[in-house]
Motif scaffolding. Sequence first.
Motif, short mmCIF file in Angstrom:
data_model
loop_
_atom_site.label_atom_id
_atom_site.label_comp_id
_atom_site.label_asym_id
_atom_site.label_seq_id
_atom_site.Cartn_x
_atom_site.Cartn_y
_atom_site.Cartn_z
N TYR A 31 -8.95 1.53 0.70
CA TYR A 31 -7.99 1.16 1.74
C TYR A 31 -7.46 -0.25 1.58
O TYR A 31 -8.16 -1.17 1.20
N CYS A 32 -6.19 -0.41 1.91
CA CYS A 32 -5.53 -1.72 1.86
C CYS A 32 -6.17 -2.66 2.89
O CYS A 32 -6.40 -2.27 4.03
N ASP A 33 -6.44 -3.90 2.46
CA ASP A 33 -6.94 -4.92 3.38
C ASP A 33 -5.97 -6.11 3.49
O ASP A 33 -6.29 -7.14 4.04
N ILE A 79 -3.43 3.31 1.39
CA ILE A 79 -4.21 3.25 0.16
C ILE A 79 -3.75 2.04 -0.66
O ILE A 79 -2.56 1.85 -0.90
N CYS A 80 -4.70 1.25 -1.12
CA CYS A 80 -4.41 0.04 -1.90
C CYS A 80 -3.81 0.40 -3.25
O CYS A 80 -4.34 1.23 -3.98
N TRP A 91 -9.89 7.54 -5.72
CA TRP A 91 -8.94 6.43 -5.78
C TRP A 91 -8.93 5.83 -7.18
O TRP A 91 -9.98 5.59 -7.78
N THR A 129 -8.15 -4.99 -3.28
CA THR A 129 -8.76 -4.85 -1.96
C THR A 129 -10.28 -5.04 -1.99
O THR A 129 -10.93 -4.69 -2.97
N PRO A 151 0.82 -1.21 0.00
CA PRO A 151 0.00 0.00 0.00
C PRO A 151 0.86 1.26 0.00
O PRO A 151 2.05 1.23 0.28
N SER A 178 -2.05 6.02 -6.50
CA SER A 178 -3.17 5.99 -5.56
C SER A 178 -4.41 6.71 -6.08
O SER A 178 -5.53 6.30 -5.79
N VAL A 204 -3.36 7.09 6.17
CA VAL A 204 -4.12 5.99 5.58
C VAL A 204 -3.20 5.10 4.76
O VAL A 204 -2.16 5.54 4.28
#
Length: 78
Positions: free
Chosen positions: A70-72, A59-60, A23, A65, A11, A33, A57
């Motif tokens: 957002y990155c998971d 960011i993926c 995004w 994701t 990320p 991003s 944050v």
Amino acid sequence: MSTPTIAAKQPSVTELEAGSYFWCSCGNSQNGSFCDGSHAGSNFTPQPFLLSEKKTVAICLCKQTKTPPYCDGTHVQL
């Protein structure tokens, strides 16, 4: 449906000011991003998101994701 380009397998961790952002969901943005319009002519659309306060944050960038933007942690499996 097309598969997004993996921009990176980690990320982008960054501090963002409160505000509106878009995004990049296609993975082709030169900004990684955030959308720069590189999705034009594809079936991808930028994902809007809003921050109500300044925040750090993740960011993926792998674009896989389940919680965009957002990155998971999905990038670990790629």
